[in-house]
Design an enzyme around this catalytic site. Structure first.
Site, short mmCIF file in Angstrom:
data_model
loop_
_atom_site.label_atom_id
_atom_site.label_comp_id
_atom_site.label_asym_id
_atom_site.label_seq_id
_atom_site.Cartn_x
_atom_site.Cartn_y
_atom_site.Cartn_z
N ASP A 168 -2.13 -11.87 0.78
CA ASP A 168 -1.12 -12.44 1.67
C ASP A 168 -1.54 -12.27 3.13
O ASP A 168 -2.53 -11.59 3.42
CB ASP A 168 0.24 -11.79 1.41
CG ASP A 168 0.15 -10.28 1.19
OD1 ASP A 168 -0.85 -9.68 1.62
OD2 ASP A 168 1.07 -9.71 0.60
N ASP A 188 10.98 -2.35 -2.83
CA ASP A 188 11.93 -3.27 -3.48
C ASP A 188 11.28 -3.98 -4.68
O ASP A 188 11.85 -4.93 -5.21
CB ASP A 188 12.46 -4.30 -2.47
CG ASP A 188 11.35 -5.20 -1.92
OD1 ASP A 188 10.18 -5.08 -2.34
OD2 ASP A 188 11.66 -6.05 -1.06
N HIS A 243 8.38 -5.66 -4.69
CA HIS A 243 7.55 -6.85 -4.42
C HIS A 243 6.08 -6.57 -4.70
O HIS A 243 5.60 -5.44 -4.53
CB HIS A 243 7.75 -7.38 -2.99
CG HIS A 243 7.20 -6.52 -1.89
ND1 HIS A 243 7.97 -6.05 -0.86
CD2 HIS A 243 5.95 -6.05 -1.63
CE1 HIS A 243 7.23 -5.35 -0.02
NE2 HIS A 243 5.98 -5.33 -0.48
N GLU A 284 9.20 -11.32 -2.78
CA GLU A 284 10.40 -10.48 -2.69
C GLU A 284 11.36 -10.81 -3.84
O GLU A 284 11.20 -11.84 -4.52
CB GLU A 284 11.09 -10.74 -1.34
CG GLU A 284 10.23 -10.42 -0.13
CD GLU A 284 10.11 -8.91 0.16
OE1 GLU A 284 10.25 -8.09 -0.76
OE2 GLU A 284 9.89 -8.56 1.34
C1 F6R Z 1 -0.12 -6.05 0.80
C2 F6R Z 1 0.96 -6.48 -0.07
C3 F6R Z 1 2.16 -5.63 -0.32
C4 F6R Z 1 1.90 -4.14 -0.34
C5 F6R Z 1 3.20 -3.37 -0.50
C6 F6R Z 1 3.00 -1.87 -0.48
O1 F6R Z 1 -1.15 -7.03 0.83
O2 F6R Z 1 0.89 -7.55 -0.56
O3 F6R Z 1 2.71 -6.02 -1.56
O4 F6R Z 1 1.00 -3.82 -1.36
O5 F6R Z 1 4.07 -3.73 0.52
O6 F6R Z 1 2.54 -1.49 0.78
P1 F6R Z 1 2.02 -0.01 1.07
O7 F6R Z 1 0.80 0.17 0.26
O8 F6R Z 1 1.74 0.02 2.53
O9 F6R Z 1 3.12 0.90 0.65
#
Ligand code: F6R
Length: 259
Positions: A67, A138, A140, A145
């Site tokens: 992303d 959450d 995702h 989301e």
């Molecule tokens: C990042 C992504 C997100 C993260 C998620 C966890 O490319 O797509 O899904 O993997 O927000 O983020 P961290 O690892 O910072 O807790």
């Protein structure tokens, strides 16, 4: 789902990096799906060490980001392309070439077109060999989301308030600085990867981990779609695994699978 539970984040990263090193030893032209955020950073560090030691190279491989934020300046350190350049490309980090790091074009005048082009690029290369994932509090994966279609392809979407709160730590703790819009691989795109490797560490991930591993498959916890993938591996530290009902069984099964 294969679920591995380890003492801490370093041990998870060690297992994850060895899986990736084995993949590229078997086929150096593999396509690695790369997540950003904090969770995969220790894994990327171990891949860099393995590269320095001559055990690993992405020189013939390709990498595709999950992303990218929309509306973030191109030189912003938290732009996901910049994070991945630092971790995997600059100073011959892993051998990966700049032109072989693919990220959604968040500066395209029409983000919808950029999303469609990115999906087509993944398809044209034959899909992702192994997708690294983190998980949001959450539930995702990517920036899919709660409520996102379980079969969606790469698309433009909006971050939930909770995700912006969680990510404010990257933006001087100023939630207003966290972009609201993103381009993300959809759950359908993620599910088309041949293998999936999800990493989760820390107590703050325990509820999401419980729901995606042991709850119903539902758009309310988007990562739960991974229960439908034939080759999904989930690597957890003790804190992230602390709400799992069947943790003891997963530990025993992991030991038997490795033996
Ligand atoms: C990042 C992504 C997100 C993260 C998620 C966890 O490319 O797509 O899904 O993997 O927000 O983020 P961290 O690892 O910072 O807790």
């Amino acid at each position: 789902m294969k679920i591995g539970i380890f003492a801490d984040a370093q041990e998870c990263a060690s297992v994850a990096s060895e899986i990736i090193i084995d993949l590229f030893a078997d086929d150096p032209t593999s396509v690695l799906g790369v997540a950003t955020g904090s969770t995969p950073e220790p894994t990327y560090q171990m891949l860099r060490q393995a590269h320095q030691a001559g055990r690993f190279s992405l020189a013939k491989g390709q990498a595709f980001a999950l992303d990218e934020y929309v509306g973030i300046p191109s030189d912003h350190p938290e732009r996901y392309r910049n994070m991945l350049l630092r971790n995997l490309v600059e100073n011959d980090a892993t051998g990966l070439l700049d032109e072989n790091l693919h990220t959604p074009d968040s500066e395209h005048p029409d983000p919808q077109v950029a999303a469609a082009e990115y999906e087509a690029k993944i398809a044209a290369i034959g899909g992702v060999s192994l997708q690294i994932l983190g998980i949001g509090t959450d539930g995702h994966i990517g920036f899919n989301e709660p409520g996102t279609s379980l079969t969606e392809v790469t698309h433009v979407d909006y971050l939930m308030e909770q995700t912006r709160i969680d990510n404010a730590r990257f933006f001087d703790h100023q939630i207003d600085q966290v972009p609201t819009q993103c381009i993300t691989q959809g759950l359908g795109t993620i599910m088309s990867a041949k293998r999936i490797l999800l990493l989760a560490t820390g107590k703050q991930k325990a509820e999401a981990v419980k729901e995606i591993c042991e709850g119903s498959v539902s758009a309310f916890w988007p990562g739960s779609i991974l229960q439908m993938h034939r080759q999904a591996t989930v690597l957890l530290d003790e804190d992230a695994a602390s709400h799992l009902q069947l943790a003891d069984y997963y530990r025993q099964r992991w030991a038997l699978q490795q033996g």
